[in-house]
Design an enzyme around this catalytic site. Structure first.
Site, short mmCIF file in Angstrom:
data_model
loop_
_atom_site.label_atom_id
_atom_site.label_comp_id
_atom_site.label_asym_id
_atom_site.label_seq_id
_atom_site.Cartn_x
_atom_site.Cartn_y
_atom_site.Cartn_z
N HIS A 146 0.80 -1.24 0.00
CA HIS A 146 0.00 0.00 0.00
C HIS A 146 0.83 1.29 0.00
O HIS A 146 0.29 2.35 -0.30
CB HIS A 146 -0.93 0.07 1.22
CG HIS A 146 -1.96 -1.02 1.29
ND1 HIS A 146 -2.83 -1.27 0.26
CD2 HIS A 146 -2.24 -1.94 2.27
CE1 HIS A 146 -3.62 -2.30 0.60
NE2 HIS A 146 -3.28 -2.71 1.81
N1 ZLM Z 1 -9.16 2.53 11.66
N2 ZLM Z 1 -5.32 -1.10 16.60
C1 ZLM Z 1 -4.00 -3.93 5.32
C2 ZLM Z 1 -4.28 -2.56 5.92
C3 ZLM Z 1 -5.69 -2.39 6.36
C4 ZLM Z 1 -8.97 2.63 7.71
C5 ZLM Z 1 -10.55 2.09 9.66
C6 ZLM Z 1 -8.30 1.95 12.66
C7 ZLM Z 1 -7.61 -2.04 10.65
C8 ZLM Z 1 -7.32 -2.01 12.07
C9 ZLM Z 1 -4.94 -0.34 14.38
C10 ZLM Z 1 -4.91 -1.05 18.00
C11 ZLM Z 1 -2.23 -5.28 4.07
C12 ZLM Z 1 -8.87 1.16 7.40
C13 ZLM Z 1 -9.71 1.46 10.77
C14 ZLM Z 1 -9.02 1.20 13.75
C15 ZLM Z 1 -9.19 4.12 9.73
C16 ZLM Z 1 -7.64 -1.49 8.55
C17 ZLM Z 1 -4.63 -0.33 15.72
C18 ZLM Z 1 -7.73 -2.80 14.30
C19 ZLM Z 1 -6.70 -1.97 14.79
O1 ZLM Z 1 -6.93 -2.64 17.01
C20 ZLM Z 1 -6.34 -1.94 16.20
C21 ZLM Z 1 -5.43 0.21 18.65
C22 ZLM Z 1 -5.99 -1.17 13.90
C23 ZLM Z 1 -6.30 -1.20 12.53
C24 ZLM Z 1 -8.04 -2.80 12.95
N3 ZLM Z 1 -7.17 -1.12 9.76
C25 ZLM Z 1 -8.37 -2.97 9.96
N4 ZLM Z 1 -8.36 -2.59 8.66
C26 ZLM Z 1 -7.38 -0.78 7.27
C27 ZLM Z 1 -5.96 -0.98 6.78
C28 ZLM Z 1 -2.54 -4.09 4.98
O2 ZLM Z 1 -2.64 -6.48 4.66
O3 ZLM Z 1 -2.92 -5.19 2.83
C29 ZLM Z 1 -0.74 -5.35 3.71
C30 ZLM Z 1 0.20 -5.47 4.86
N5 ZLM Z 1 -7.64 0.64 7.47
O4 ZLM Z 1 -9.84 0.48 7.11
C31 ZLM Z 1 -9.71 3.03 8.82
C32 ZLM Z 1 -10.13 3.40 7.48
C33 ZLM Z 1 -8.38 3.50 10.88
ZN ZN Z 2 -3.97 -7.27 3.36
#
Ligand code: ZLM
Ligand code: ZN
Ligand code: CA
Length: 393
Positions: A146
């Site tokens: 990404h």
């Molecule tokens: N929020 N903590 C895949 C990348 C996926 C953006 C919605 C954050 C999470 C996720 C972070 C501990 C690859 C989004 C999500 C909550 C804005 C995403 C920290 C849980 C946690 O518990 C968590 C405090 C966190 C992040 C869930 N983020 C789930 N999905 C995605 C990014 C990367 O696998 O493709 C390659 C390595 N982000 O959906 C939000 C819009 C931030």
């Molecule tokens: Zn992924």
């Protein structure tokens, strides 16, 4: 059980930096670099290192990272204070501009080292492919698809894949990039948007506004202008929740088989994100270790030089299973390894079930509902075939 021998006539190499695995994104952050340690320990328990060239890779240099990333971004990545340190009052706008410090891309201690190690691991793999010292080079520490030229995104700060492909382009005319992570490989697609020397193919869960990153629709195939050489050189396979091994394998073989015939790649870069497996903390699919591995086996059969990268994967025991199995496929010893996890494997209890191939019921209890109709999958294949009519090398 150490009956795993080097394959005859070709070399497999394993590229890793054990220092990388010691970094933490934060207590509850889903990205856990120690899954690489779990993977390596399973690979070792099976005796697979005897059949490969094993490299402890160095970190990529600033200049190497600079082959893709902007200098101001790298400079800030190298100096931004960690989360628990006083904020950088001289640069109030930079964290926002570079998307650093949110919950997805936290500023943790040793961040720059972690990023340059991931880059170094993938670049080392690319160099071994370029000088033909390796036929298949494995870089589980890479696959961070990404990251953009001047922006962190989705747990990725440095796009090690783009850096590795830029290296491959010095020695090979055409690179086929394939991405089986559950998320869209947007950073790699964007980086090679306007060239016909790289074709990108991503399979992913697609539901804009709901599932990250929201890009990668079926009709997104590169620049719309026919005067741009990159037109038709991005292939996207948007999928719904619950896809099974059977459907995914048939789709993968059909699409990648056709892409191979039309694009005639000289080398393959395969991102093996393990978050497409059933039971992944962030994923939505019903793939098993066998189905995920079948994609690697199919690519290997094309008999081209290949880099295999890691990527996502948020249930570490399943990540280790898939990547250890895929290492065995690269070596060609998958039929010789015991599906029962070896007695002496470290963290054996951590796997819960003592098999490399847990059933969907073992992983999930109740499998996730499959929202992919045969009709829709046929439409996708049809559309990809139409795009490929414009591609001939
Ligand atoms: N929020 N903590 C895949 C990348 C996926 C953006 C919605 C954050 C999470 C996720 C972070 C501990 C690859 C989004 C999500 C909550 C804005 C995403 C920290 C849980 C946690 O518990 C968590 C405090 C966190 C992040 C869930 N983020 C789930 N999905 C995605 C990014 C990367 O696998 O493709 C390659 C390595 N982000 O959906 C939000 C819009 C931030
Ligand atoms: Zn992924
Ligand atoms: Ca993908």
């Amino acid at each position: 059980e150490f009956n795993i021998v080097r394959p005859k006539g070709y070399t497999i190499s394993y590229h890793a930096n054990p220092e990388m695995e010691k970094h933490h994104f934060g207590q509850t952050h889903p990205m856990k670099p120690w899954r690489l340690t779990l993977t390596k320990s399973l690979v070792s328990a099976y005796g697979m290192p005897f059949a490969m060239d094993n490299y402890n890779t160095r970190a990529a240099t600033y200049e190497e990272l600079n082959s893709f990333h902007a200098s101001d971004y790298l400079d800030y990545l190298g100096t931004a204070p960690a989360e628990d340190m006083p904020r950088d009052i001289d640069n109030p706008d930079k964290e926002v501009r570079f998307n650093l410090g949110g919950s997805d891309c936290p500023l943790f201690h040793g961040l720059y080292d972690y990023c340059s190690m991931s880059g170094g691991c993938s670049l080392d793999a690319a160099r071994k492919i370029c000088n033909e010292q390796s036929k298949i080079a494995i870089a589980w520490g890479g696959g961070l698809h990404h990251a953009k030229r001047s922006e962190a995104s989705g747990f990725c700060y440095i796009n090690d894949i783009v850096i590795a492909i830029l290296q491959l382009l010095r020695c090979y005319p055409r690179v086929l990039y394939i991405d089986i992570d559950v998320h869209h490989g947007d950073g790699v697609e964007e980086a090679f948007f306007s060239t016909d020397r790289v074709m990108t193919v991503s399979f992913h869960k697609y539901q804009p506004e709901v599932f990250f990153p929201g890009t990668g629709g079926l009709e997104d195939n590169g620049p719309k202008s026919e005067h741009n050489p990159g037109a038709h050189h991005a292939i996207n396979v948007p999928l719904n929740d619950g896809i099974t091994d059977e459907q995914y394998e048939s789709l993968f073989q059909n699409i990648i088989g056709k892409v191979n015939e039309h694009f005639k790649p000289s080398v393959i870069a395969l991102q093996c994100g393990a978050d497409s497996l059933a039971g992944d903390r962030l994923g939505r699919f019903n793939l098993q270790v066998q189905g995920h591995g079948a994609c690697v086996a199919f690519c290997k059969k094309l008999d081209l030089p290949m880099i295999i990268f890691g990527g996502g994967g948020y249930t570490p025991r399943n990540v280790a299973r898939a990547w250890a199995y895929e290492t065995s496929i690269a070596i060609g010893c998958q039929d010789k390894i015991d599906p029962t996890i070896p007695q002496h494997a470290p963290w054996r209890e951590h796997f819960v079930h003592d098999t490399l191939f847990p059933t969907l019921e073992q992983i999930l209890g109740e499998p996730r509902a499959n929202r992919n109709t045969q009709k829709r999958l046929q439409e996708i294949v049809q559309h990809v075939h139409e795009q490929l009519r414009f591609v001939s090398h």
